[in-house]
Design a protein around this motif. Structure first.
Motif, short mmCIF file in Angstrom:
data_model
loop_
_atom_site.label_atom_id
_atom_site.label_comp_id
_atom_site.label_asym_id
_atom_site.label_seq_id
_atom_site.Cartn_x
_atom_site.Cartn_y
_atom_site.Cartn_z
N ASP A 5 1.73 -1.09 4.16
CA ASP A 5 0.98 -2.76 4.16
C ASP A 5 1.45 -3.90 3.35
O ASP A 5 0.90 -2.76 2.02
N VAL A 30 0.55 -1.62 0.06
CA VAL A 30 0.02 -0.04 -0.24
C VAL A 30 0.92 1.42 0.09
O VAL A 30 1.97 1.35 0.54
N ARG A 76 -14.44 1.71 2.30
CA ARG A 76 -12.53 2.17 1.53
C ARG A 76 -11.77 0.60 2.78
O ARG A 76 -12.18 0.25 3.45
N LEU A 124 -7.73 2.62 -3.67
CA LEU A 124 -5.88 2.21 -2.35
C LEU A 124 -5.41 2.21 -4.23
O LEU A 124 -5.72 1.27 -4.45
N SER A 174 0.76 6.05 -0.76
CA SER A 174 -0.79 6.82 -0.95
C SER A 174 0.21 8.38 -1.04
O SER A 174 1.22 7.65 -2.28
N GLY A 210 -8.13 -2.10 7.90
CA GLY A 210 -6.63 -1.98 8.51
C GLY A 210 -5.03 -1.20 8.43
O GLY A 210 -4.74 -1.96 8.19
N LEU A 211 -6.07 -1.00 7.08
CA LEU A 211 -4.24 -0.85 6.04
C LEU A 211 -2.69 0.40 6.45
O LEU A 211 -4.15 1.20 6.48
N ARG A 212 -2.02 -0.42 6.35
CA ARG A 212 -1.59 1.59 6.45
C ARG A 212 -0.44 1.41 5.34
O ARG A 212 0.00 0.19 4.63
N ASP A 213 -0.28 2.07 5.38
CA ASP A 213 1.35 2.71 3.66
C ASP A 213 2.50 0.97 4.56
O ASP A 213 2.86 1.22 5.52
N ARG A 222 -8.89 0.92 3.25
CA ARG A 222 -7.74 1.73 4.24
C ARG A 222 -8.69 1.32 5.77
O ARG A 222 -7.57 0.38 6.71
N THR A 223 -9.77 1.17 5.59
CA THR A 223 -10.51 1.29 7.01
C THR A 223 -11.19 -0.39 6.77
O THR A 223 -10.16 -1.05 7.97
#
Lengths: 857, 156, 291, 154
Positions: A142, A29, A131, A62, A31, A137-140, A133-134
């Motif tokens: 991942d 992931v 969404r 995403l 952004s 539960g993803l962060r950059d 990411r929500t």
């Protein structure tokens, strides 16, 4: 489908949970890049996603960078070719492409590829209804797993029927729905006698009836003979009638009531002639001869050992006499099947108008319009350019709608009155004078060696062809049945003779899988009877004898990529073959195979200025879903959403020729024509040809059966009521070696419909007759299966990429009908020890068989 | 003999002169041009001619047009609400309930009548209700499924 | 179809007057499901058709004198779904639910069914077992006929020219009474019966049969009563021997014709089987009732 | 469809034969026959009325005596009649044989009946039953007619 529904489809489930066309990618992931988000802000893009992916996109993407560098080349390839085009509504905006995907194996999504991007091509933008990411539960950074649908985005999907909306709203206009100004109604006077000389026809009273506009007899018509292949039938009986229901005169009147009244007022004087109704009797030396010199008819087969033979067909391999002599045991059984109507619910209808330019405009439920045009040109003695068959949907065909029927009469009535004429048969007329499935008498003689291998078989099939051969299209006017006498088995010495015989009965014609349900009932019952005699489990006996890869069928036809064994095993497993049974319950097995059809077809594609792709096909809509499959093929090849493809049926001016519908040919032959036209268009576009409308055209023709066939294995489970003989089908299993399934809804629909028709033939459908008079003259007496007769059904689809059709499709339309009767007959034997050799398998037959044996075992 | 009848067809009131022997099906198809209603067996068995007379499904081939005097007739053409298909129609498209389409108008009219009376029918109830609507293409499985799906949709 | 005059009178009196005036040329029509077919086949060609469809009150299903009166215009579906019938004479609702298809039941009337007198129809079979009486109206007034005297021959009844059926009366079952209806459909569920049998049994508290009636359908020129079989079971307790004797007696009165639903011999045999089943069914219900 | 009717009549063979060859007279023994009149040699015209419930047919047509073998005591006749309203009719070939029996003369009438057109659609099984009934009534009426005759020995 939920558990309440005992019917299930394995292939469906597999498709929905993923499948071979999904390719795995892994990404990380990141952004920052938001090209896609801007793109998603466009209303038409959101609409397109809604339409194609079936969800409302969350307004944001995403971004994922591919992790595996090795996957990059494949991804670049996909970026270029795959997915569905997003074509903008105007030329100023930029388009793009969508690839359906699953995120983490569960969230449906699409990968969006805008046409113009600034960033690196290893970044994917994923759009989902939520969404991501929500939800995940993803962060950059991942890792995220993507399954991207790459190939066959459209083919193989359950795309709804092209013409569905017209059909559910009643807007679809069938032949009988055609309304024209000044329309007259035509009706036919039919012979009440099976064989008679016509002495006199007096129509004065009918002519005097107000509203009657024309009355025609044979004297008013040219002495032409008509037929699909063999021309042996007059338009109206001339001097002689040969079956009850044969047209003798035709009337046109202002209303159908007046026409009906006029029909009753026409007096015909006949002199009875000796008649013959039993095909075996018709072949004796004393039998009345129906046609003085049938061999002289155009299209008549040359071999004619008896004047009442319509056609005779032989297959011979090896030395069957020697094979039988050398066999350890020889079994002989005879089976009979009755006359049966196709049972389509649209009685045949024809409308003819002779237009201002003198052209003959025809609307009729005929599935082979181009051949009809040729038939009419001869029957009407007109150049074929003067005839135009206008497309109408056909309300069920099942083999029965290939003949010109009333069209020539409607034409002559139109000519006589100067007004358009509509002729619609009543269902009584359908049952009396349609073109039913041939009744048969089939004798099989089989030699088996000491190890239970079939070594030789001779077969003789007598098909009651009725009074004319005109309704049959095959070059030799024969049925397919004969060459199926060997079934799905390896039989080194084989001889089959199949004879179609003239009798004073309604002429027989083609019906779904012509000749085969009759023959397969005989072959697969016979197979079971042999297995039982030998004390071998019927499944084991089949395993021992099934044709294998590279082996030959009894006819000598060599097969490759044979899946007979797999199909059998799949059916046995799904049918719980070895599970214990309750008392009076039995299981039966039957198998068949069939090749996809041959012929020629044409297709034309036009890329219109509004971006739609119009397919013009010569294939009428008989309800099989062919047009939907064509739409999928075009969408697949051109990578456009399926609803961008408009399917229309060309009239007979649109093409030079086309074989039309029949013989399991459409997907294979017309499908290839469509595929070729689409590929030609793709190439044209690739060459940079952008002048709209852009048109391509293709023809496809195949005359060789090839080495790949399709197998079907069925298991029936029945319960017999020993007090009444009543048989209840508890469940059916049908397993199909299907090639690639192009549209699972349509494919399954063909299986289910064919299966229930097979069940009808097995259990109830039989046209009664006495002295050539059909006694079941309404659907109150001639019963077709109803909702409650559809047994719990398990379908097993064995899919792979070996079919001869486009995208490796095989044929399906005529597969599921043939084994049903034998599977049920074999199950009845298993349940109560009664062996029935005549269809239908009525409660009465079982009851009296049980009585004569003194109860159940 | 000519009869004057007043009736409502798909919501629009009509007053017409008909021959007394006019069958309802012929009146709908030939006089009003509502050819969605089909004639199959002609003896009330097949269900292709199913229409609703005051909400009850009947065989229009076995009814005189005169029977509709003072009544409300609903045909397949009257099921969709403006451009919006009835859930039954939508489901028949999506789940393969229609093939050749000749029995389809009768099927969807019958299914609508069913869901009007039993909004949430069991499979057995569907089979019982639809007993008189013959279909030769589908083997009925997809018709039953379509009606189940339409019922589910109507619930939403 | 042929041309005819059509009227829809709004009172019984005027319907009867019109019918009398029309004489041989007239026919009454209600649901029309049977008559329409005969007219389309050109076999019946009345020049006057008198519709009973507008007659007020003739479709009522109501309690009258310890029983139910079913108006002639009540449709099969009306009877099948009537809460009164369902609760008090459930076998009748059950029988009606087996007739043809819903489309036909929505239209075909009870009066029409009786007047048409097709021996293959189901309702008369059960109505015979229930000892129903037909109410008939003519210009001379009303009269009542026991149902087992009403049917005369194939499609022929005791109706005189100018008369119409206006209702059928069925008494409520007595305590200890129960009934069963069996329709044998070896082909499809919407078919006419190969055979149909209804039985009603009244038991004493001790389980002895006090009263029994058996109706048979599709087994002769009219719906039949199996009187000998009834006599055999009355005064007896249930046993296989008794049922066998009753079914043999029933077989002796039947005279079926061969048709696509079965040969005459098969129908005879099935008459025996279903008389047994219907009697047992009714008996079991009656004993549960008594218990 | 084939129908066979046998009955034994206590009369002399000659008398029965003469009676049977008198077509207008014998025809009146068939219920529903009206107005039989000669229409040429061995040929008669007439109407047979048949009712099956609401279906009333007036079958107008001809009867032809096709064979009269007094030595072999066998005769054959052919009947063709139509109902124009319905648009259908019947064709029948009947043979009558007289054979001595212990209590008189056995009259065997074999009928090959075809029901044509719309009438046939009504239901062949029922029509067969009706025709059978008609032939039974015929035998009863023949017996009665002969019984009434003064020279009867019954």
């Amino acid at each position: 489908m939920d558990a309440r529904h005992s019917h299930r489809t394995r292939a469906h489930a597999e498709r929905l949970t993923g499948g071979e066309s999904l390719e795995q990618f892994e990404g990380a992931v990141l952004s920052g890049v938001n090209e896609g988000a801007h793109f998603l802000g466009l209303g038409w893009v959101r609409d397109a996603i809604r339409r194609i992916a079936g969800f409302d996109p969350f307004p944001g993407t995403l971004n994922v960078r591919l992790v595996d560098r090795d996957a990059l080349p494949r991804w670049r390839e996909l970026r270029r070719d795959a997915g569905l085009s997003l074509t903008p509504p105007d030329t100023h905006s930029c388009g793009g492409r969508l690839l359906p995907a699953l995120v983490e194996g569960r969230i449906p999504a699409v990968v969006v590829i805008p046409e113009v991007t600034r960033y690196e091509d290893e970044v994917l933008e994923v759009v989902a209804p939520v969404r991501l990411r929500t939800v995940l539960g993803l962060r950059d950074g991942d890792r995220v797993r993507l399954e991207i649908a790459t190939r066959h985005v459209v083919v193989g999907k359950p795309i709804p029927r092209v013409e569905g909306s017209e059909k559910v709203t009643g807007q679809a206009r069938y032949a009988a729905d055609v309304r024209l100004p000044d329309l007259l109604w035509g009706k036919v006077v039919r012979s009440p006698l099976p064989h008679a000389r016509i002495l006199r026809i007096s129509a004065e009273k009918a002519r005097a009836l107000p509203g009657v506009r024309a009355i025609l007899t044979a004297d008013d018509l040219p002495p032409v003979l008509v037929g699909r292949r063999m021309l042996d039938m007059p338009l109206l009986a001339r001097d002689r009638v040969r079956f009850v229901g044969e047209p003798v005169a035709a009337v046109a009147a202002e209303t159908s009531d007046v026409a009906e009244e006029a029909v009753a007022l026409i007096e015909v004087e006949y002199e009875d002639l000796p008649a013959v109704f039993d095909p075996l009797e018709a072949l004796t030396a004393e039998a009345p001869i129906l046609h003085r010199d049938a061999g002289a008819y155009e299209g008549a087969p040359k071999e004619r050992p008896h004047p009442n033979v319509q056609s005779i067909q032989r297959h011979r391999e090896g030395d069957p006499e020697r094979g039988l002599r050398q066999a350890a045991r020889v079994f002989e059984h005879t089976f009979r099947t009755p006359r049966a109507h196709q049972g389509y619910l649209e009685p045949r209808a024809s409308v003819v108008r002779i237009d201002e330019a003198g052209r003959v405009q025809v609307w009729t439920c005929n599935k082979t319009p181009f051949r009809l045009k040729e038939q009419l040109a001869r029957a009407l003695e007109l150049p074929s350019e003067r005839i135009r068959i206008n497309p109408v949907p056909i309300g069920g065909d099942f083999g029965g709608k290939g003949f010109s029927t009333d069209v020539p009469l409607a034409y002559h009535l139109a000519r006589a009155t100067g007004r358009p004429v509509k002729m619609v048969m009543g269902y009584t007329e359908e049952l009396m004078a349609g073109c039913p499935r041939h009744p048969s008498i089939i004798t099989l003689r089989t030699g088996v060696d000491a190890e239970g291998h079939i070594v030789a078989r001779t077969a003789r099939a007598i098909f009651d062809g009725g009074a004319y051969a005109a309704f049959k299209p095959r070059p030799n006017v024969d049925l397919h049945g004969g060459h199926q006498a060997g079934g799905v088995y390896r039989i080194p010495h084989f001889e089959a003779e199949s004879v179609c015989v003239y009798t004073n009965s309604v002429p027989s014609g083609h019906a779904r899988s012509p000749g085969e349900p009759q023959m397969i009932f005989a072959v697969e019952s016979h197979t079971d009877m042999i297995a039982h005699e030998l004390g071998i489990d019927p499944a084991d006996f089949r395993r021992r004898n099934l044709v294998g890869d590279g082996e030959r069928l009894a006819t000598g036809h060599r097969l490759e990529r044979v899946k007979a064994r797999e199909t059998l095993e799949a059916a046995l497993e799904a049918g719980d073959w070895r599970a214990p049974r309750r008392p009076h319950v039995g299981r039966g097995l039957a198998m068949s195979h069939r090749f996809a059809g041959l012929g020629d077809a044409r297709a034309r594609l036009r890329l219109e200025t509004d971006g739609t792709v119009r397919l013009i096909t010569a294939i009428p809509d008989t309800g099989t879903g062919a047009h939907t499959v064509f739409r999928q093929i075009v969408a697949e090849v051109l990578e456009v959403p399926p609803d961008r493809v408009v399917v229309s049926v060309g009239d007979t001016d649109a093409f030079e020729s086309d074989a039309g519908v029949g013989g399991s040919r459409v997907t294979r032959v017309a499908g290839h024509a469509v595929d070729r036209a689409a590929r030609a268009m793709r190439e044209a576009l690739a060459r940079g040809d952008r002048t709209l409308p852009l048109q391509t055209e293709a023809r496809f023709s195949v005359n060789e059966t090839g080495t790949v066939t399709s197998f079907c294995a069925q298991v029936a489970e029945v319960e017999v009521d020993p007090e009444t003989g009543c048989v209840k089908v508890l469940r059916m299993v049908t397993a199909h070696d299907a090639g690639r399934v192009l549209n699972p809804i349509g494919h399954q629909g063909q299986i289910e419909g064919g299966l229930l028709q097979g069940l009808g033939l097995a259990m109830m459908e039989a046209m009664g007759a006495e002295d050539g008079r059909i006694s079941t003259l309404s659907l109150g007496d001639y019963k077709l299966p109803v909702t409650k007769d559809a047994p719990p059904l398990t379908t097993v689809i064995l899919e792979d990429s070996v079919g001869p059709g486009p995208f490796q499709a095989k044929a399906i339309g005529e597969m599921s009908i043939s084994p049903v009767a034998a599977a049920i007959a074999n199950a009845i034997f298993d349940a109560c020890g009664v062996r029935l050799r005549d269809l239908p398998l009525t409660a009465e037959q079982v009851f009296f068989a049980l009585q004569s044996r003194g109860g159940t075992r | 003999m000519t009869l004057r009848i007043r009736l409502s067809v798909n919501g629009s009131a009509r007053e017409v002169l008909i021959p007394s022997s006019r069958r309802l099906i012929d009146f709908l198809r030939d006089d009003l041009g509502l050819t969605g209603t089909k004639e199959g067996c002609g003896v009330g068995v097949c269900g292709a001619c199913t229409v609703l007379l005051d909400g009850r499904m009947i065989s229009s081939c076995l009814a005189l047009a005169a029977f509709a005097d003072g009544a409300e007739v609903t045909t397949v053409e009257g099921l969709a609400d403006d451009e919006r298909l009835h859930p039954v129609q939508q489901a028949f498209i999506e789940y393969g309930g229609a093939q050749c389409g000749i029995c389809t108008p009768g099927q969807v009219v019958a299914a609508k009548a069913l869901l009007d009376e039993v909004p949430n029918p069991t499979e057995g109830e569907i089979r019982e209700w639809m007993l008189g609507n013959l279909c030769r293409c589908t083997g009925y499985y997809k018709i039953i499924e379509s009606i189940q799906k339409a019922a589910g949709h109507a619930r939403l | 179809m042929h041309a005819f005059d059509y009227t829809a009178p709004e009172s019984l009196a005027s319907a009867l007057a019109e019918l009398e005036e029309a004489g041989d040329e007239g026919k009454v029509i209600a649901g029309g499901t049977a008559l329409m077919i005969l007219m389309m086949q050109r076999l019946v060609r009345p020049t006057r058709l008198i519709s009973l469809r507008r007659l007020p009150g003739l479709g009522r299903i109501e309690v009258v004198d310890g029983g139910v009166r079913i108006g002639a215009l009540a449709t099969h579906r009306d009877v099948e779904t009537s809460p009164l019938i369902r609760s008090r004479i459930p076998v009748l609702a059950e029988t009606l639910s087996r007739v043809a298809t819903l489309r036909i039941r929505n239209v075909a009337t009870i009066g029409g069914c009786l007047a048409h007198a097709d021996p293959n129809q189901d309702p008369p079979v059960t109505l015979l077992a229930l000892d129903a009486r037909v109410r008939i109206a003519g210009r001379q007034g009303e009269r009542q006929v026991a149902l087992d005297e009403f049917f005369v021959d194939y499609y022929q009844t005791a109706l005189r020219p100018g008369e119409v059926v206006v209702a059928v009366d069925v008494a409520f079952p007595a305590p200890g009474n129960a009934s069963a209806f069996h329709k044998f459909l070896p082909r499809t569920a919407d078919d006419y019966a190969t055979v149909a049998v209804a039985a009603t049994v009244t038991l004493t508290p001790e389980g002895v049969c006090r009263e029994a009636r058996i109706g048979l359908g599709a087994l002769g020129p009219t719906p039949l009563r199996a009187r000998d079989a009834e006599a055999i079971v009355i005064g007896e307790r249930l046993s296989d021997r008794l049922l066998a004797a009753a079914s043999e007696a029933a077989i002796r009165v039947v005279d079926p014709i061969a048709d696509p639903r079965g040969s005459a011999e098969y129908k005879r045999q099935m008459a025996g089987v279903f008389v047994r089943r219907a009697l047992r069914g009714a008996w079991d219900r009656a004993s549960r009732e008594a218990a | 469809m084939k129908l066979v009717q046998r009955s034994i009549l206590a009369v002399e063979r000659e008398r029965l034969w003469d009676f049977l060859m008198d077509v207008p007279r014998v025809a009146r023994c068939i219920p529903g026959v009206e107005a039989i009149e000669p229409a040429g040699e061995n040929r008669y015209r007439g109407v047979l009325n048949v009712q099956i419930g609401p279906v009333r047919l007036a079958l107008g047509g001809t009867v032809t005596l096709e064979e009269q073998d007094r030595n072999g005591w066998q005769a054959a006749l052919r009947a063709e009649a139509d109902d124009r309203g319905a648009g259908g009719g019947i064709r029948a070939r009947m043979t009558a044989r007289l054979a001595p029996a212990p209590t008189g003369i056995e009259l065997v009438v074999e009928t090959d009946l075809a029901v044509l057109g719309k009438i046939g659609e009504f239901g062949q099984p029922l029509i067969k039953k009706k025709a059978d009934g008609l032939m039974q009534a015929f035998a009863v009426n023949v017996r009665a007619a002969l019984g009434r005759a003064p020279s009867s020995r019954e």
